[in-house]
Structure formats: C-alpha cells, structure tokens
Design a protein around this motif. Structure first.
Motif, PDB file in Angstrom:
ATOM      1  N   GLY A  16      -5.698   7.744   1.079  1.00 40.75           N
ATOM      2  CA  GLY A  16      -5.757   6.478   1.816  1.00 40.75           C
ATOM      3  C   GLY A  16      -5.684   6.679   3.317  1.00 40.75           C
ATOM      4  N   PHE A  19      -6.012   3.966   5.976  1.00 42.40           N
ATOM      5  CA  PHE A  19      -4.984   2.938   6.096  1.00 42.40           C
ATOM      6  C   PHE A  19      -3.654   3.480   6.598  1.00 42.40           C
ATOM      7  CE2 PHE A  19      -6.550  -1.100   4.368  1.00 42.40           C
ATOM      8  CZ  PHE A  19      -5.745  -1.939   5.115  1.00 42.40           C
ATOM      9  N   THR A  23      -0.063   3.894   4.543  1.00 33.94           N
ATOM     10  CA  THR A  23      -0.136   4.672   3.308  1.00 33.94           C
ATOM     11  C   THR A  23       0.567   6.019   3.402  1.00 33.94           C
ATOM     12  OG1 THR A  23      -2.279   5.341   4.132  1.00 33.94           O
ATOM     13  CG2 THR A  23      -2.271   3.619   2.473  1.00 33.94           C
ATOM     14  N   LYS A  28      -1.871   3.345  -1.298  1.00 36.51           N
ATOM     15  CA  LYS A  28      -2.822   2.299  -0.880  1.00 36.51           C
ATOM     16  C   LYS A  28      -2.955   1.220  -1.953  1.00 36.51           C
ATOM     17  CE  LYS A  28      -7.242   3.654  -1.166  1.00 36.51           C
ATOM     18  NZ  LYS A  28      -8.518   4.243  -0.735  1.00 36.51           N
ATOM     19  N   LEU A  31      -0.886  -1.941  -1.669  1.00 33.97           N
ATOM     20  CA  LEU A  31      -1.134  -2.957  -0.633  1.00 33.97           C
ATOM     21  C   LEU A  31      -1.429  -4.269  -1.346  1.00 33.97           C
ATOM     22  CD1 LEU A  31      -3.626  -0.988   1.667  1.00 33.97           C
ATOM     23  CD2 LEU A  31      -1.333  -1.745   2.325  1.00 33.97           C
ATOM     24  N   ASP A 134      -9.168   0.072  -5.199  1.00 30.81           N
ATOM     25  CA  ASP A 134      -9.255  -0.489  -3.837  1.00 30.81           C
ATOM     26  C   ASP A 134     -10.458  -1.418  -3.683  1.00 30.81           C
ATOM     27  OD1 ASP A 134     -10.797   1.754  -4.163  1.00 30.81           O
ATOM     28  OD2 ASP A 134     -10.329   2.650  -2.220  1.00 30.81           O
ATOM     29  N   GLY A 258      -9.946  -0.705   0.737  1.00 25.01           N
ATOM     30  CA  GLY A 258      -9.567   0.592   1.296  1.00 25.01           C
ATOM     31  C   GLY A 258      -9.923   0.658   2.771  1.00 25.01           C
TER      32      GLY A 258
END
Ligand code: UTP
Length: 300
Positions: A16, A19, A23, A28, A31, A134, A258
């Motif tokens: 990830g 992010f 992350t 991730k 989230l 994601d 993602g």
C-alpha cells in the motif's frame, strides 16, 4: 453445468505504498469508505454471489484483518448491556460463519500473481473467485454476482471489465473484445498497461475474476514481469491460449480505493447514498460552499 464456485481469494498482503503513511502500521484494506473497511465491501460482495469459503492471503501487520472477521466478545457484551442491539446485530451480520474463513501468509510481497499462488493449497483443484479489496464498486447486483451469472452459462474464466477514458489505458490491464454481448463476450487477448495507440480497447480489468485452478501451475513458474513482480496478467495471457476467457462489462462503477483520488471520491459517493447521512452531509457541503443548494441546481 460448470463446477460451482464456492471459494473466493482476497489478496491483502500488498504494501500500500500509495497510501503511506496511513498504511505504515495499518493494512490498506482496513481503510474505511464511510464506516466500513474496504475488505468488508469485498467480503459482502462475495457472500452476495454465493461464496462459502473466504481465503485471505495476508502479510506482515495484517493480523487486524483476521481480528476484524472474528467475534469480539467484550465489545459484544458492552453493546448488549448498553442496549445497542442494532449495532450488535450489524456486527454479527458482517461475519462469515465459523470455519468459513482461511488465512495464509505471503511471506514477501512479490506481486499479485505470487499472492494468488500462495492460496493454491487452500483453494485446491476447483474454480475460484478473486477479489482485489482495494477496488470497491457501486453496483447492484454486486459485480461478482453479475459475473457468476455469466459463468453459469459459459464456465471457463471470467473477467470483470469497465470502460476507461482511452487516454488513460496505459495505467491498466486492457482486454481485446471478441464476439458477444456486454454481459458475456469472448476475450481474445489481454495487454498490461498499453500505450493508447496500441490498446485493443478501452475496457480495463477492474479487480474481479473467476479463474480455473490451472492458473496456479502457470504462476508456479514464478516468472517476474513488470515492476519485477510476479504478475497475474502474465499468467492469464498464457492460460488464454488453452482456456476460454469471457469478459463481463458489468452494470456499475469501480472506485480504486488504493489511490487517494479514488478513495476520496468513493467516500463522497457512498456517503451521499446513505439514508442516515446523505442529507446532513450535503448540507455541510453546501454550508462550506462546496456543493450547490438542491434548488439552485440546473434541471438535468
Ligand atoms: P496493488 O497493486 O494495489 O499493490 O495490489 P499494493 O502493494 O497493495 O499497493 P501500492 O501500489 O504499493 O500502493 C492490489 C491488491 O493485491 C494485493 C494488495 O494487498 C491489494 O489488495 N497484493 C499486491 C498482495 O497481496 N501481494 C502483493 O505482493 C501485491
């Protein structure tokens, strides 16, 4: 009748990196879009499609995903004594039944193809669904359910696709479209991240697949592809020479959570679709001057 698809694989071992720092210590896939983790949307979609066995390919720092799909007795007890029975029911509804989930580790994040290969012993010699958590969809029925309908007619391998702006094809895996309708057409080829001039279509693979177990043999060759990762698309490009691939241009829209842009957009779109939030959220946005008032909007 093709063999029933009972198992779904959820690869959740990626780093990830797009992010970070969110992350760094948290996966991730945890989230949230509004108040549900990304992984919960994927599991809900799989259950709606009739999946009975949920295989998670996890990595370091991902124990929290296992906890998310387990009972939390203290929390349940507290909700009970506080009379929060609705919240308690919601939590219980989200869980797969006891014994329906399996977890395995991808010891190194060597790519999506490698993560899928790590599920081979748990999946065995049967077709399986693959959901990239994601990628979150606004679709009714869910995308995997729409793909299952195609699978029941054609068997083989099924890939969910959506249109992308032709100038953006070079960010995606793109399919070449053969004969057949949107809800089940023949895929004649695939290419990963083509230049716009070389793209065979603007239909991109958006993170939902039904695959035959022969894909594991191809992945076991562990050939590195783009980004020095073991790529799923590379193995599919070989499998398509000996097995049918059907494309489903599903009814719905994907949000790539993602990426920051896809994630933020999904939060707004899903909030505006929530009966308990939509009006209040819209009012806040109007107060901030970010949305127009309803009555100022041009009729469509
Ligand atoms: P991504 O391509 O989004 O990769 O993976 P990533 O590593 O998670 O994220 P970035 O690109 O660094 O920001 C798509 C899905 O495949 C899983 C991810 O967890 C995600 O659900 N994946 C990817 C693995 O399980 N293992 C890998 O080695 C790579």
């Amino acid at each position: 009748m093709p063999k029933r698809v009972r198992t779904a694989v959820f690869p959740v071992a990626g780093l990830g990196t797009r992010f970070l720092p969110a992350t760094k210590a948290m996966p991730k896939e945890m989230l949230t879009v509004v108040d549900r983790p990304l992984i919960q949307y994927a599991v809900d979609e799989a259950r709606e499609a009739g999946i009975e066995h949920f295989v998670f390919v996890t990595g370091r720092n991902k124990g929290v995903i296992e906890d998310h799909f387990d009972r939390q007795y203290e929390l349940e007890h507290t909700l009970e004594i506080r009379g929060k029975s609705q919240a308690l029911r919601e939590l219980q509804k989200d869980l797969p039944s006891a014994g329906q989930s399996s977890f395995t580790r991808q010891q190194e994040p060597l790519g999506l193809g490698h993560a899928v290969w790590c599920a081979r012993e748990l999946v065995g010699d049967q077709p399986f669904a693959l959901l990239l958590p994601d990628m979150v969809f606004k679709a009714r029925p869910g995308v995997l359910k729409q793909m299952m309908q195609a699978y029941e007619e054609t068997g083989g391998n099924i890939v969910g696709v959506e249109e992308v702006d032709p100038k953006d094809v070079s960010s995606y895996g793109i399919v070449a479209r053969g004969a057949g309708p949107d809800h089940g057409f023949r895929i004649t080829g695939m290419v990963e991240k083509p230049k716009p001039a070389d793209a065979p279509s603007n239909l991109f693979i958006s993170g939902r697949y039904i695959l035959q177990p022969e894909i594991f043999n191809l992945l076991s060759e562990q050939t590195r592809g783009a980004g020095n990762e073991i790529q799923l698309t590379d193995a599919m490009q070989v499998l398509i020479k000996s097995q049918d691939f059907t494309g489903v241009k599903y009814e719905g829209k994907v949000f790539d959570c993602g990426s920051k842009l896809g994630f933020l957009t999904a939060n707004v779109v899903f909030a505006l679709d929530r009966p308990d939030l939509a009006d209040a959220f819209r009012n806040e946005m109007v107060k901030l001057g970010l949305f127009e008032r309803e009555r100022d909007r041009e009729p469509a």
